[in-house]
Scaffold this motif. Structure first.
Motif, PDB file in Angstrom:
ATOM      1  N   THR A 141    -143.210   0.816  -8.192  1.00  0.00           N
ATOM      2  CA  THR A 141    -144.548   1.085  -7.953  1.00  0.00           C
ATOM      3  C   THR A 141    -145.358  -0.250  -7.891  1.00  0.00           C
ATOM      4  O   THR A 141    -144.706  -1.092  -8.270  1.00  0.00           O
ATOM      5  N   ALA A 142    -146.824  -0.118  -7.551  1.00  0.00           N
ATOM      6  CA  ALA A 142    -147.178  -1.466  -7.849  1.00  0.00           C
ATOM      7  C   ALA A 142    -147.438  -1.981  -9.212  1.00  0.00           C
ATOM      8  O   ALA A 142    -147.361  -3.110  -9.282  1.00  0.00           O
ATOM      9  N   GLU A 143    -147.776  -0.951  -9.902  1.00  0.00           N
ATOM     10  CA  GLU A 143    -147.622  -1.386 -11.405  1.00  0.00           C
ATOM     11  C   GLU A 143    -146.319  -2.193 -11.769  1.00  0.00           C
ATOM     12  O   GLU A 143    -146.612  -3.173 -12.532  1.00  0.00           O
ATOM     13  N   GLY A 155    -150.524   3.325  -5.523  1.00  0.00           N
ATOM     14  CA  GLY A 155    -149.464   2.446  -6.028  1.00  0.00           C
ATOM     15  C   GLY A 155    -148.126   3.174  -6.464  1.00  0.00           C
ATOM     16  O   GLY A 155    -147.169   2.583  -6.953  1.00  0.00           O
ATOM     17  N   GLY A 156    -147.910   4.341  -6.310  1.00  0.00           N
ATOM     18  CA  GLY A 156    -146.729   5.357  -6.623  1.00  0.00           C
ATOM     19  C   GLY A 156    -145.707   5.024  -5.608  1.00  0.00           C
ATOM     20  O   GLY A 156    -145.809   4.330  -4.395  1.00  0.00           O
ATOM     21  N   PRO A 157    -144.518   5.600  -5.679  1.00  0.00           N
ATOM     22  CA  PRO A 157    -143.585   5.516  -4.808  1.00  0.00           C
ATOM     23  C   PRO A 157    -143.580   5.680  -3.499  1.00  0.00           C
ATOM     24  O   PRO A 157    -143.010   5.414  -2.477  1.00  0.00           O
ATOM     25  N   THR A 195    -148.644   3.502   0.270  1.00  0.00           N
ATOM     26  CA  THR A 195    -148.617   2.407   1.018  1.00  0.00           C
ATOM     27  C   THR A 195    -149.431   1.302   0.465  1.00  0.00           C
ATOM     28  O   THR A 195    -149.214  -0.071   0.963  1.00  0.00           O
ATOM     29  N   ARG A 196    -150.326   1.508  -0.240  1.00  0.00           N
ATOM     30  CA  ARG A 196    -151.253   0.767  -1.042  1.00  0.00           C
ATOM     31  C   ARG A 196    -151.522   0.960  -2.535  1.00  0.00           C
ATOM     32  O   ARG A 196    -151.408   2.248  -2.840  1.00  0.00           O
ATOM     33  N   GLY A 197    -151.854   0.131  -3.123  1.00  0.00           N
ATOM     34  CA  GLY A 197    -152.375   0.498  -4.663  1.00  0.00           C
ATOM     35  C   GLY A 197    -153.073  -0.548  -5.117  1.00  0.00           C
ATOM     36  O   GLY A 197    -153.203  -1.779  -4.864  1.00  0.00           O
ATOM     37  N   ALA A 223    -139.149  -0.383   1.705  1.00  0.00           N
ATOM     38  CA  ALA A 223    -139.227  -0.079   0.301  1.00  0.00           C
ATOM     39  C   ALA A 223    -139.795  -1.178  -0.711  1.00  0.00           C
ATOM     40  O   ALA A 223    -139.555  -1.069  -1.982  1.00  0.00           O
ATOM     41  N   GLU A 224    -140.548  -2.131   0.125  1.00  0.00           N
ATOM     42  CA  GLU A 224    -140.853  -3.398  -0.964  1.00  0.00           C
ATOM     43  C   GLU A 224    -142.236  -3.386  -1.224  1.00  0.00           C
ATOM     44  O   GLU A 224    -143.134  -3.043  -0.169  1.00  0.00           O
TER      45      GLU A 224
END
Length: 159
Positions: free
Chosen positions: A27-29, A84-86, A89-91, A119-120
């Motif tokens: 995730t982004a977090e 920002g979840g799996p 595409t943005r978070g 995946a990154e």
């Protein structure tokens, strides 16, 4: 147990350690937390690797390493996340990074923008926050993108 520098309350080997060692952040977090841990541990390779490719040429590894070493990293608080979840595409992740520099306590309050490609997750840019700003700033489709690209939000991070 070796507490993770990101203040998650988890062991480093179960939290940011695998991400600093090259595992993709889910995730982004998680990427935000790993970047804080990278500053706390002096892992400049992770900071460069997790920075969006379009921003890497401006990254001064020597200055970042010196700043990282000159600080005592005292904690991270994640205040808010948007997307920002799996599967996103943005978070966005709003956080306060706490550290001491020259014996003085400091806080950096920022809303970080993140982008996932494949995946990154990558850190794109941070927007400094102040106490009088609303917690979440809404961006219109035709407004300039807050990532600083110079394009409209709908054609950049708003996709």
């Amino acid at each position: 147990m070796n507490d993770c520098p990101c203040s998650s309350g988890k062991d480093f080997t179960e939290c940011c350690g695998p991400i600093l060692n090259g595992a993709p952040a889910p995730t982004a977090e998680a990427l935000m937390r790993s970047r804080y841990s990278a500053y706390a541990t002096g892992d400049m390779a992770h900071l460069r690797r997790s920075l969006h490719p379009s921003k890497r040429k401006r990254f001064d590894e020597n200055k970042a390493a010196q700043w990282s070493a000159d600080c005592i990293w005292t904690g991270l608080s994640v205040l808010d996340t948007a997307d920002g979840g799996p599967k996103d595409t943005r978070g966005e992740v709003e956080f306060i990074a706490r550290f001491e520099h020259d014996g003085q306590p400091h806080e950096m309050h920022e809303r970080g923008l993140f982008s996932r490609e494949g995946a990154e997750w990558f850190y794109v840019q941070g927007m400094q926050r102040t106490a009088d700003q609303p917690k979440t700033a809404k961006v219109g489709r035709n407004d300039p993108c807050p990532c600083g690209s110079g394009t409209k939000h709908k054609k950049c991070c708003g996709r």
